[in-house]
Design an enzyme around this catalytic site. Sequence first.
Site, PDB file in Angstrom:
ATOM      1  N   LEU A  41       0.882  -1.168   0.000  1.00  0.00           N
ATOM      2  CA  LEU A  41       0.000   0.000   0.000  1.00  0.00           C
ATOM      3  C   LEU A  41       0.915   1.212   0.000  1.00  0.00           C
ATOM      4  O   LEU A  41       1.865   1.283   0.789  1.00  0.00           O
ATOM      5  CB  LEU A  41      -0.899  -0.019   1.240  1.00  0.00           C
ATOM      6  CG  LEU A  41      -2.088   0.947   1.298  1.00  0.00           C
ATOM      7  CD1 LEU A  41      -3.025   0.747   0.122  1.00  0.00           C
ATOM      8  CD2 LEU A  41      -2.848   0.769   2.606  1.00  0.00           C
ATOM      9  N   ASP A  42       0.655   2.151  -0.888  1.00  0.00           N
ATOM     10  CA  ASP A  42       1.564   3.284  -1.062  1.00  0.00           C
ATOM     11  C   ASP A  42       1.780   4.047   0.240  1.00  0.00           C
ATOM     12  O   ASP A  42       0.919   4.095   1.119  1.00  0.00           O
ATOM     13  CB  ASP A  42       1.024   4.247  -2.124  1.00  0.00           C
ATOM     14  CG  ASP A  42       1.073   3.652  -3.516  1.00  0.00           C
ATOM     15  OD1 ASP A  42       1.944   2.797  -3.768  1.00  0.00           O
ATOM     16  OD2 ASP A  42       0.238   4.051  -4.355  1.00  0.00           O
TER      17      ASP A  42
END
Length: 198
Positions: A41-42
């Site tokens: 997840l960024d």
Amino acid sequence: MPKIILFNKPYGVLSQFTDDSGRPTLADHIKRKGFYAAGRLDYDSEGLLLLTDDGALQHQISHPRQKLPKTYWVQVEGEISDEALAALRRGVLLKDGPTAPARAQRLDTPVLWSRVPPVRERKSIPTSWLELTISEGRNRQVRRMTAAVGFPTLRLIRIAIGNWRLGQLQPGEHRLEEVYGAPKADSARHRRRGRTRR
């Protein structure tokens, strides 16, 4: 029995356990040994990140061929239009090719934790929320999709991967579950039982 951790990744935390630049990582929140992130997840995104102690399960969750649906709550700049939602549902053309059709619908403003730092909003421009479900995993895909239809993403929160849901976990909290069976591409059917860990 394979185990899985459901973690609410805060904004500004890397989806890895080490960083040469000293940025916050999973190691600041997850103290259990032998668990590895299944996917990512960024840094500037929030919400559900899965970690597991089982290599085969990690592969099943994260491999693009499995096409596990991932659902996001997305705050965008502007009032999302019917035309933009229709385009997302059809699939949009990005620089690396067209996306698969997504599930997209308007969302009432959800009750959420405050983000640190807060989203920078302009008083003269309204914002709106949508729920978006995709089955691909391209780099920064959701942000690129909303920008492609004219509505830049301001805040991005993943709330579900397959049948695993964020639930009531607050940023930095996690829950440990045992996994029975393997996630399926269609519905990620599995049975589980869990307990909350902070």
